[in-house]
Design an enzyme around this catalytic site. Structure first.
Site, short mmCIF file in Angstrom:
data_model
loop_
_atom_site.label_atom_id
_atom_site.label_comp_id
_atom_site.label_asym_id
_atom_site.label_seq_id
_atom_site.Cartn_x
_atom_site.Cartn_y
_atom_site.Cartn_z
CE1 TYR A 88 -4.26 -1.64 0.38
CE2 TYR A 88 -2.90 -3.24 1.55
CZ TYR A 88 -4.08 -2.90 0.92
OH TYR A 88 -5.08 -3.83 0.81
CG ASN A 111 -11.14 -1.58 -7.69
OD1 ASN A 111 -11.76 -1.16 -8.65
ND2 ASN A 111 -10.21 -2.51 -7.79
CB CYS A 119 -7.51 -3.51 -5.51
SG CYS A 119 -9.03 -4.46 -5.53
CG HIS A 120 -5.90 -9.23 -7.51
ND1 HIS A 120 -6.59 -8.58 -8.52
CD2 HIS A 120 -4.92 -9.95 -8.12
CE1 HIS A 120 -6.04 -8.90 -9.69
NE2 HIS A 120 -5.03 -9.72 -9.47
CD GLU A 147 -2.79 -11.51 -11.48
OE1 GLU A 147 -1.78 -10.98 -10.96
OE2 GLU A 147 -3.82 -10.86 -11.76
#
Length: 157
Positions: A88, A111, A119-120, A147
């Site tokens: 962050y 979001n 945002c993950h 991912e």
């Protein structure tokens, strides 16, 4: 993961989420016919390709609504490379507000386009998974794992 819903207008996708979570009032009804339907179909096709491991970044136009600060944070989130994680504080620095770590967290929470605006990929300063606007930390972990698997498979190919 479950099914997702999309809300689109002719200028872009304005909101998305998982069907097990209720959208904000009016969000699901925003998709109309014509150009908005084309945008929604484009977004759905890209989501399918993302979850199939065939797409790393989205090209569908996005039109999230938020404050200037939220939009700046969301733009910074879109610059995080596929499969990577940032803290962050890194996003706070990227938007020129290094002391605004909590405000960045709130912008992440607000979001309206989880997955499209990744945002993950934002984690705590110690690397822990904390919070996820899309639903819960388990979903965030799944997206990061997905991912990582895609990158691993592509590296082996």
């Amino acid at each position: 993961m479950g099914d997702m819903w999309l809300a689109a207008e002719p200028q872009g996708v304005v909101a998305s989420g998982w069907t097990r979570l209720e959208p904000a009032p009016g969000e699901r009804e925003r998709t109309m016919g014509g150009d908005a339907l084309e945008v929604a179909e484009w977004a759905a096709a890209e989501l399918r390709r993302y979850f199939a491991g065939e797409l790393r970044s989205f090209s569908v136009p996005l039109a999230p609504r938020g404050t200037a600060f939220q939009r700046a944070v969301w733009d910074a989130l879109r610059s995080i490379p596929f499969g990577e994680r940032v803290a962050y504080r890194d996003i706070a620095a990227a938007v020129g507000r290094p002391q605004a770590v909590r405000a960045v967290g709130q912008a992440n929470r607000a979001n309206p386009l989880p997955v499209f605006i990744p945002c993950h990929r934002v984690v705590g300063a110690d690397g822990r998974l904390v919070g996820y606007a899309g639903a819960n930390v388990d979903l965030k972990a799944w997206l990061l794992h997905h991912e990582a698997n895609v990158l691993r498979a592509q590296a082996m190919a």
